[in-house]
Design an enzyme around this catalytic site. Structure first.
Site, PDB file in Angstrom:
ATOM      1  CE1 TYR A   1      -3.526  -2.112   5.531  1.00 48.60           C
ATOM      2  CE2 TYR A   1      -3.269   0.140   4.757  1.00 48.60           C
ATOM      3  CZ  TYR A   1      -3.452  -1.200   4.494  1.00 48.60           C
ATOM      4  OH  TYR A   1      -3.554  -1.627   3.191  1.00 48.60           O
TER       5      TYR A   1
ATOM      6  CB  THR B   1      -0.887   0.007   1.262  1.00 48.50           C
ATOM      7  OG1 THR B   1      -1.435   1.321   1.438  1.00 48.50           O
ATOM      8  CG2 THR B   1      -0.106  -0.307   2.526  1.00 48.50           C
TER       9      THR B   1
END
Ligand code: UDP
Length: 326
Positions: A138, A114
């Protein structure tokens, strides 16, 4: 090749599974259905199992040549409130999967990473050599996994592709699969929910950012463009290419306001909305420099913002989506 698509009953994994099949690869889906849906894996062999279940994984891994790993939690806000859940699944269970791959001789691994690994970028558009300094748990879990891949490459000869997604959006043209999250936090489906009355209004998180119209700018990429890049990354490894870390984005920035305009155009209806405070952890602008993907994989995003929004709207109204919502 025979590919185990781990998390293939989720949004991006289900599109990647179809992409692999279109290119003639054999697919087995492995998913614990905790956030995925069997309906998104329809037409594929589905093994219902957890990535922490090494025994079940081992028998699945013995049948394949490569793994694509999509099974992770991916809500930034939740990762701040419940980091334990994120470290347990994205790191601990993810490493169990990676170790099982090594033990079973599966040496090709495609990882869903990501742009959150970059944190607040030093410059936009973002290149892959931007420092990796994630600003939420995250992003940290994804970075830890990228680091493990790098170490396993050095030590065990694993070949990997870390694919750093920007904002995945849109749905397959067929209307059979698409985005489905409980609860839905992503901008485009949330805006549709406001249009059809499934939520009272859309909250616009901040209009005082240092961007042209004051709302956040993101790089929205069609999920089938992402799926195509996964197949090309696998074929790159199959051809003996070395491990890679690449951005998957379009290079085009779109503001929240521009997305809402596109949603209104496609639906022909106004989006009921109000201006809310900024959402914690949102950088003003995240846009990819996608040139490395073009150089290494000869890949470029093909689908436009209008195609993203119109396919997402088609999916939202489809009988398949309605069946999953029940
Ligand atoms: N956003 C918003 N209202 C919403 C959901 C998102 O204004 O209900 C904004 C959010 O602040 C961000 C952009 O839309 O700037 C994209 O957010 P999303 O959650 O879709 O993806 P993220 O960038 O967090 O991965």
């Amino acid at each position: 090749m025979r590919v185990l698509v781990v998390g293939g009953a989720g949004y991006i994994g289900s599109h990647a599974a179809r992409g692999l099949r279109r290119h003639g690869h054999e697919v087995v889906i492995y998913d614990n259905l905790s956030t995925g849906y069997a309906g998104l894996a329809a037409g594929f062999e589905l093994i219902q199992g957890d990535i922490a279940d090494t025994r079940m994984l081992t028998s699945s891994l013995r049948r394949v040549d490569a793994v694509m790993h999509f099974a992770a939690h991916a809500y930034v806000g939740e990762s701040v409130e419940n980091p334990r859940k994120y470290f347990r699944n994205n790191v601990e269970a993810g490493l169990a999967l990676l170790n099982a791959c090594i033990d079973c001789g599966v040496q090709k691994f495609i990882f869903s990473s990501t742009c959150a690994v970059y944190g607040v970028p030093v410059k936009v558009p973002i290149t892959e050599d931007n420092p990796r300094l994630p600003v939420n748990p995250y992003g940290v879990t994804k970075l830890v996994f990228e680091r493990a891949l790098e170490a396993y490459d050095q030590a065990y000869g694993l070949r990997f592709a870390s694919l750093r997604y920007f904002n995945a959006a849109g749905a397959d043209e067929s209307g059979e699969i698409g985005e489905m999250h409980e609860p839905e936090t992503h901008l485009i489906p949330a805006a549709f929910e406001a249009v059809v009355g499934m939520r009272p209004q859309l909250e616009v998180f901040g209009t005082d950012y240092p961007t042209p119209d004051g709302t956040c700018v993101r790089d929205y990429i069609h999920v089938n463009d992402l799926a195509e890049a996964h197949v090309l990354a696998l074929q790159h490894l199959e051809a003996g290419g070395s491990s890679i870390a690449i951005n998957l984005g379009t290079g085009r920035g779109t503001s929240v306001k521009e997305i809402l305009d596109a949603v209104e155009k496609v639906t022909g209806k106004p989006v009921p909305k109000f201006i809310a405070p900024r959402r914690a952890g949102d950088p003003p602008a995240l846009v990819a420099d996608p040139s490395r993907a073009e150089q290494l994989l000869h890949w470029k995003a093909e689908l436009s913002l209008d195609q993203i929004v119109s396919t997402a709207w088609k999916w939202m109204q489809s009988s398949s989506a309605r069946a999953l919502r029940k």
